[in-house]
Design an enzyme around this catalytic site. Structure first.
Site, short mmCIF file in Angstrom:
data_model
loop_
_atom_site.label_atom_id
_atom_site.label_comp_id
_atom_site.label_asym_id
_atom_site.label_seq_id
_atom_site.Cartn_x
_atom_site.Cartn_y
_atom_site.Cartn_z
N CYS A 103 0.74 -1.20 0.03
CA CYS A 103 0.04 -0.07 0.16
C CYS A 103 0.79 1.31 -0.14
O CYS A 103 1.49 1.80 -1.09
CB CYS A 103 -1.09 0.01 1.17
N HIS A 202 -3.40 -5.27 2.45
CA HIS A 202 -3.06 -5.56 3.73
C HIS A 202 -3.91 -6.87 4.19
O HIS A 202 -4.42 -7.52 3.68
CB HIS A 202 -3.67 -4.38 4.68
N1 GLN Z 1 -2.11 6.96 2.07
C1 GLN Z 1 -2.04 6.29 1.04
C2 GLN Z 1 -3.45 6.09 0.49
O1 GLN Z 1 -4.38 6.56 1.06
C3 GLN Z 1 -1.84 4.64 1.47
C4 GLN Z 1 -2.69 4.14 2.70
C5 GLN Z 1 -2.26 2.77 3.19
O2 GLN Z 1 -1.23 2.53 3.02
N2 GLN Z 1 -3.24 2.16 3.30
O3 GLN Z 1 -3.73 6.18 -0.69
#
Ligand code: GLN
Length: 261
Positions: A103, A202
């Site tokens: 992510c 995740h």
């Molecule tokens: N900040 C990033 C987004 O919202 C990644 C978020 C995350 O790692 N879940 O796109």
């Protein structure tokens, strides 16, 4: 080399965990626990070294690289430091070192991440792709995902505001069956460059996808000890149940979205 040296018990791997205090959303640390457990069950020594902001990072000392997810704020905090480590990480990936970036980590392993307010965070360009965040009003991509990978599926939980677009010719990690993946439009999920994998999943990812966890371990072991290395099979019945349950949740959510509920 003695016989003893070629038994699995003599294998050892070193894993670099990048920014574990800042980049650790939705149990991403569970990926490390899974790798530890799957190594321990086979008598393989896994040493995990945490690498933070300002720490030196000699990638030549490592067999695996991992970076979890983080919110925009955490990504902003580490982006500059990651730039400094970028050339070494790119060299390691070019040399076949397996890496997994999840992510927010995945986004920064791509070329760039344009935040909702227009600011652009540079990435380290492992994956030929860029990420755009449409700003505050843009709905986030949230939910369970099931995506086709290597004759089976990967499952996981996604929650991201940014949408990632692969360059033409880039290789996605998987094809979305249920969920959004890279951007909710083109059916791609994640990216692959050499033995580096980027993903939005995740959950954490590896506990529910033991086949993928072993894929990473096998890549690392074969790179270090040669192509003859094999992994002792483990009893994954519990992991398979977790996988099936996440896949079922992804399908239910998909059906609900289709009905517009
Ligand atoms: N900040 C990033 C987004 O919202 C990644 C978020 C995350 O790692 N879940 O796109």
């Amino acid at each position: 080399m003695s016989n003893h040296d070629t038994t699995p018990a003599s294998y050892s791997l070193r894993l670099a965990h990048l920014y574990p205090d800042l980049m650790n959303l939705y149990g991403d640390r569970g990926n490390i626990i899974t790798l530890r457990q799957r190594c321990a069950a086979r008598g393989i020594t896994l040493t995990v070294v945490e690498i933070g902001i300002g720490d030196p990072f000699d990638t030549r000392c490592f067999d695996l690289i991992f970076m979890g997810g983080g919110q925009d704020r955490e990504q902003q905090r580490i982006a500059q430091d990651l730039q400094a480590k970028g050339p070494a990480i790119r060299a390691a990936v070019a040399d076949g070192t397996p890496a997994l970036a999840v992510c927010g980590g995945y986004q920064l392993f791509c070329r760039s991440y344009q935040l909702g307010r227009g600011e652009e965070l540079p990435g380290i360009g492992i994956f030929p792709a860029r990420t755009l965040h449409g700003g505050e009003g843009t709905p986030r991509c949230i939910g369970n995902v099931e995506a086709e990978w290597d004759g089976g599926t990967l499952v996981g939980f996604e929650n991201h505001g940014g949408r990632t677009y692969l360059d033409a010719g880039a290789t996605p990690l998987a094809r979305v069956r249920s969920g959004y993946g890279n951007n909710g439009d083109d059916g791609t999920e994640g990216a692959v460059t050499a033995n580096a994998f980027g993903t939005y999943l995740h959950g954490s990812l590896l506990p529910k996808n033991p086949r993928f966890a072993d894929h990473l371990l096998l890549l690392a072991l074969r790179r270090k000890y040669g192509d003859a290395v094999t992994l002792t099979p483990l009893d994954d019945s519990l992991e398979q149940r977790a996988h099936a349950s996440a896949a079922a949740a992804a399908r239910r959510e998909n059906a609900r979205r289709r009905r517009g509920a």
